[in-house]
Design a protein around this motif. Structure first.
Motif: not given
Lengths: 267, 373, 540
Positions: A16-28
């Motif tokens: 979950t951390i990995a997936a959230t971070s991926l989405v987060g990288i895109v979000a930023f």
């Protein structure tokens, strides 16, 4: 000295951390990495709002992935107490040239108590201090995710002890708090309409051009905050890092995360 | 409007206030008409003044008002310094400087036109209005009540935030006490050194308290959960994985060139929804119940409904490109007042009447605690 | 209800067990008192009842503990939460919610009780413990006694069959302590709850106990029995028991009332002997150490002190008594200039204490605050001593030497936070005494102290007074006041309501009279040792 981890990272929470971070990288980072013809660029002014809704939901999933089997009362209580420390420290630097002493707590907390704890601490700490000061807004999810990364990274730093450890942490603290400033510039940058073309996000422009604009924008606007913040973090870690780390490690020993009670029937 | 509910003072469900405030904010995000934006701020201020509790967080509306002013000033300032001038009404002719070429030759200063300033002002006002709407929610909702109504899947998160919020005033009081106690050792009690000296003992004390607190929580049944069938557990994990993968694919599709629209946003939304479903199902095994949860009754429906109505009215107006929603700044025109958004604004004021009054109890005033005992 | 079967407990990393070979049967509906020195394993015993030891702390448990038939090995604390209610030593540190009502409901929420059940039990508990007026109050704003009652209430709402309390009255004034104990007794009598409680202040609790468990520590096996059996030869006992043993009363009285009925012959025996007057020994120096005149201190619109006029001279030991919140701490803080005055004057060593700066203050007055840890900032005892020498600008090693006298067992390398409460107090005392201030102020020095440490403190205070120090103790401990004080000042709502020699003040007050005085009234004996001396003279 063994460092017990306050929150165990299992396959579930890592995913979950990995997936959230991926989405987060895109979000930023979408203004810099999105293809000029992509659909997010086509809706550039709505994208920050979309991510401001998606990120908290994903952070909720991360937190809940820990609780399913790992988050015991000790971690919760320690999380709450450290978040309270952040909440006390945060208004101290409020507005004055980005002098936020909170990074020390997040970096050292992540270091002493492990990457999983660091991640959740970043999110919880920023959320509760925002609640206390009435500072809940669209920026909050981005701040939470940024701080969570800072805590996570601190927990993943290589092993070291004594002086080298402090230097390592200070270097990381500088880099992390600086990077945090740059990242948070990114999320509202597309909003700031009507900047001159050389500073503005231009939907559809080549990526290199946008990247340069962003660098210029950062240099002109937020560097005055980011540099003092990094300097303060380094100074505090070098001065107070050792006693704070010791205190955190003392409590982590005292709390006995992951106790292994044994029961022996009477002979 | 009948029913004693309206005469019975009680706290409104926090979610209702947030829906109302986000509705207002959504409406504000759809217009640059300064009159409409001013009216949105007025609506927020009216409702806040009618239903704001007398508590520390109740004062945050003022903070957001000031923040709004700052946002406008910055926005106009950016325009003054960097903005490319357009329009014909030159107000001022500042000496222009062109920055060095490594900064891509940004032109600073130069002509300042009324039209460009007006555009900057409208833009800043819109962002300020959105912030002020969120500030309204901040000041109307008690943080601890908001935490009480977090969904079961986030219970642990909620508890740690509650712990943080109750600890914070204690920490401030502790630092103060230890700082003054330095006097007893002949040490200075003011200045950075004194606070730094006091901080360490308080920090260590707080960490120790966390262990005691954890023991107390354990003894009182924190973390009890029922049994979950292995099949159900595998199902939840699978759902979570599917949801996460879907969210990642959706996100990628959003930024990738030429991906079909259907793959982007819908995929992301579905992915997140599946994840939420999974954690909600996992949380069902918890045995917890809620003590006196805030009810969701007619007033909540009315307040949340008012928020949804104003959002719909503005969205609809923007959908049909109703004139007056955007005010042209070049050439400057007097803003119009379109009817549909006005109607929405009128509905958005109703919470000032439909939300129940607050109970007359003393609310926590952490700063006034005395350590004289 | 509670069965310990051959229980030994070893903490992780320790070589010796804290408790060894414990066999204990506690029937339902009893009030059990657990007695023992600090560090004897008393708290371990209590925390083993709901499985915190070893589920929370780690370690090895040999043998078996059954609570109402449930084995703690298979039931971690959270699964026993409906059966055992645990009230921690510092109630504030165990609170999870922020208001009284929410706190009372928290345990039931965890147990998953239905909403209507929770509502009903909260109301019942509010009434049972007299908390109804406080229901919406933030926990931080409560007094110590109210917090203790909320802590008890918060575990009672789960309807446990066993209630475990760690020193429930240590922070309370005599009145509040009686309220809490009365509430506990009601639970035992009316609801058949089994209560297990640890307490150092035996004089407060012995008369309520049905059974006493003595934990001697050092690996010796624990002993338990009825109070009169156990008190017959216990090394520590309340004054009423000591007096009974001295006078040879059979059966041994445990309450003041029983002792009074047996005390007729003793009173006759003592006729003709006057209790010794407490005179100030040592230097007779009339110059006052501190004076207050019409001193008033306000916090907002609350007056913490009103028109307080007192004088403290050398050689005096003054006990400052009164309810929690009566203004005792405020008065002490004002004397060292921690708090500003609103009206009136205060002069310490002839000067306004707020004007005295840094080292000069340390040399004229010392205050050991309620939490001695407030004074400690270093990470080792040795470091703390060094910085104390530096602060007071005295010969290096002074503080360490003082500490060696006060608490010889304290090691240099220990972190001050790892010391016991008593050791921390003595360390703070050594730091304060390093500068040899003529005036020494102590705020609640005996909170949480066991009998041996308290006896050591009493000795130190007497010696200090004999060498010309003036001492003021703010205390709830009536036996301590009776033991050492030459003078007692009683504060109520910030006003001095009594000020005079110890005998005169405490004998006149039912709340502050020590047990011996209550037993031998109307004679003015205060302590067992006074009576013992008189009896020896009588015999000799």
């Amino acid at each position: 000295m063994t460092n017990s981890l306050a929150l165990r990272l299992g396959p579930r929470s890592i995913t979950t951390i990995a997936a959230t971070s991926l989405v987060g990288i895109v979000a930023f980072g979408w203004p810099l990495i999105a293809a000029p013809t992509s659909s997010v660029v086509a809706h550039a002014t709505d994208a920050p709002w979309l991510f401001a809704i998606v990120i908290p939901l994903l952070l909720a999933v991360v937190v809940s992935s820990f609780t399913d089997g790992g988050m015991d009362a000790k971690a919760i209580a320690l999380l709450g107490v450290l978040a309270a420390v952040v909440a006390v420290l945060r208004p101290l630097g409020g507005g004055t040239a980005g002098l936020e002493p909170i990074w020390v707590v997040l970096v050292l907390g992540g270091r002493a108590l492990g990457p999983g704890f660091g991640f959740v601490l970043g999110a919880v700490a920023l959320f509760s201090s925002a609640l206390l000061t009435g500072g809940v807004g669209p920026w909050l999810p981005f701040q939470m995710l940024g701080a969570a990364w800072v805590g996570l990274g601190a927990g993943l730093l290589p092993r070291a002890t004594g002086r080298p450890e402090l230097v390592l942490l200070a270097a990381y603290g500088a880099a992390a708090s600086f990077a945090y400033g740059l990242l948070l510039n990114l999320w509202f940058w597309p909003f700031v309409a009507n900047l001159p073309a050389a500073l503005a996000f231009t939907p559809g422009a080549p990526i290199v051009e946008n990247l340069l604009s962003w660098v210029r924008f950062t240099l002109l606007t937020s560097l005055g905050y980011d540099i003092p913040r990094a300097v303060l973090t380094v100074t505090l870690i070098l001065i107070a890092g050792a006693p704070i780390l010791n205190a955190l490690r003392r409590v982590s020993r005292r709390a006995v995360f992951d106790p292994q009670p044994t029961f022996v029937p009477a002979p | 409007m009948t029913g004693s509910l309206f005469h019975l003072p009680r706290w409104l469900h926090p979610a209702a206030w947030w829906i109302w405030a986000l509705g207002l904010a959504t409406a504000a995000s759809r217009t640059t008409n300064p009159l409409l934006l001013a009216l949105v701020i007025a609506v927020a201020a009216l409702v806040v003044s009618a239903r704001k509790p007398d508590a520390p967080w109740g004062r945050s509306f003022k903070f957001f008002l000031r923040l709004g002013v700052v946002v406008i000033v910055i926005r106009v300032g950016v325009q003054l310094i960097f903005g490319a001038a357009f329009g014909t009404t030159v107000l001022l002719d500042l000496p222009g400087v062109t920055s060095p070429s490594w900064l891509a030759g940004v032109r600073l200063g130069g002509d300042i036109t009324f039209e460009s300033l007006l555009l900057a002002f409208y833009d800043g006002l819109r962002l300020a209005t959105i912030l002020i709407c969120i500030g309204a929610a901040n000041s109307l909702v008690s943080p601890s009540r908001l935490l009480k109504s977090v969904p079961a899947a986030l219970y642990e998160f909620g508890v740690s935030v509650v712990v943080a919020m109750t600890f914070t005033p204690q920490l401030v009081a502790d630092v103060d006490r230890v700082r003054t106690a330095r006097r007893l050792r002949g040490r200075p009690t003011t200045g950075v050194r004194a606070i730094a000296g006091a901080a360490m003992p308080v920090f260590e004390g707080a960490l120790e308290k966390s262990v005691t607190l954890a023991a107390a929580m354990d003894s009182r049944g924190y973390g009890r959960r029922g049994t979950i069938r292995a099949a159900q557990r595998r199902m939840n994990s699978a759902l979570l994985l599917i949801g996460l993968v879907a969210a990642c694919i959706g996100t990628y599709a959003l930024i990738a060139a030429g991906s079909p629209m259907a793959l982007g946003l819908p995929m992301l939304i579905v992915g997140v929804a599946v994840c939420i479903t999974s954690i909600t199902w996992s949380a069902r095994t918890a045995v917890r119940t809620r003590y006196r949860p805030d009810p969701w009754a007619l007033p909540e429906n009315l307040v949340a409904g008012a928020g949804i109505m104003i959002a719909i009215s503005f969205l609809a107006a923007s959908w049909v490109s109703m004139p007056g929603l955007d005010t042209p700044s070049n050439p400057p025109t007097w803003p119009a007042l379109p009817l549909l958004p006005l109607l929405g604004l009128l509905i958005a004021t109703t919470p000032a009447l439909t939300a129940p009054e607050l109970p007359r109890t003393k609310v926590a005033q952490p700063r006034s605690i005395e350590v004289a005992a | 209800m509670i069965n310990f079967e051959h229980v030994s407990i070893t903490y992780p990393g320790a070589t010796e067990p804290v408790l060894a070979g414990v066999n204990l049967q506690i029937p339902a509906g009893e009030l059990v008192l657990v007695v023992g020195r600090t560090g004897s394993g008393k708290t371990t015993l209590l925390r083993a009842i709901n499985g915190l030891v070893p589920h929370f702390t780690g370690g090895t448990l040999t043998g078996r503990i059954l609570v109402d038939g449930r084995d703690t090995a298979t039931n971690p604390p959270r699964e026993l939460a409906d059966l055992v209610g645990m009230v921690p030593q510092d109630p504030m540190s165990g609170f999870v919610a922020d208001t009284v009502e929410e706190e009372l409901a928290y345990g039931m929420e965890c147990l998953g009780l239905a909403a209507d059940v929770m509502r009903r039990r909260v109301e019942e508990t509010l009434d049972l413990l007299g908390l109804a007026d406080l229901r919406n109050r933030p926990l931080l704003s409560l007094s110590a006694g109210q917090r203790q009652r909320v802590a008890i209430g918060s575990v009672l709402t789960s309807h446990p069959k066993v209630l475990v309390l760690d020193e429930p009255t240590s922070a309370l004034d005599p009145g509040a302590a009686e309220d809490v104990l009365a509430a506990l007794q009601r639970l035992v009598h009316d609801l058949n709850v089994t209560v297990v409680m640890a307490e150092h202040r035996l004089e407060r609790v012995v008369q309520y106990a049905d059974r006493i468990v003595i934990v001697p520590g050092d690996g010796e096996s624990i002993i338990s029995g009825t109070p009169s059996e156990m008190m017959g030869n216990s090394p520590i006992a309340p004054p009423v028991v000591e007096l009974g043993r001295l006078a040879g009363w059979q059966p041994l009285p445990l309450t003041v009332r029983d002792a009074r009925r047996a005390a007729g012959p003793l009173r006759e025996l003592l006729i003709g002997h006057a209790a010794p007057l407490r005179i100030i020994k040592g230097e007779r120096d009339a110059t006052p150490l501190t004076i207050t005149e019409k001193l008033t201190v306000r916090y907002g619109d609350v007056a913490a002190l009103r028109n307080v006029s007192i004088t403290i001279t050398r050689g005096e030991i003054v006990a400052l008594m009164g309810r929690n919140g009566a203004g005792k701490s405020t008065l002490l803080s004002t004397m060292v200039g921690l708090k500003p005055t609103s009206a009136g004057i205060v002069r310490t060593n002839g000067k306004d204490p707020r004007e005295i700066k840094g080292p000069e203050l340390v040399h004229s007055v010392g205050l050991v605050p309620q939490d001695p840890g407030d004074l400690l900032e270093a990470s080792t005892v040795a470091g703390e001593c060094r910085s104390s020498d530096h602060d007071a600008s005295v010969e290096p090693g002074t503080t360490r030497a003082l500490l060696a006298l006060l608490a010889p067992e304290v090691m240099d390398g220990v972190h001050p936070r790892d010391l016991s409460e008593g050791q921390r107090l003595l360390l703070a005392l050594a730091i304060v005494l390093a500068a040899r201030p003529p005036l020494l102020l102590l705020d609640e020095p005996t909170r949480g102290l066991d009998y041996p440490t308290k006896a050591r403190l009493v000795k130190v205070l007497r010696e200090l007074a004999a060498t010309g120090h003036g001492i003021v103790l703010a205390t709830h401990d009536v036996e301590l006041a009776a033991e050492v004080a030459t003078r007692v000042i009683v504060l109520a709502e910030g006003e001095v309501v009594a000020d005079g020699p110890t005998q005169a003040v405490v004998l006149a007050s039912p709340m502050f009279a020590p047990q011996v005085a209550k037993i031998l009234a109307p004679e003015d004996w205060l302590t067992v040792s006074e009576v013992r001396t008189a009896m020896i003279e009588q015999v000799g």
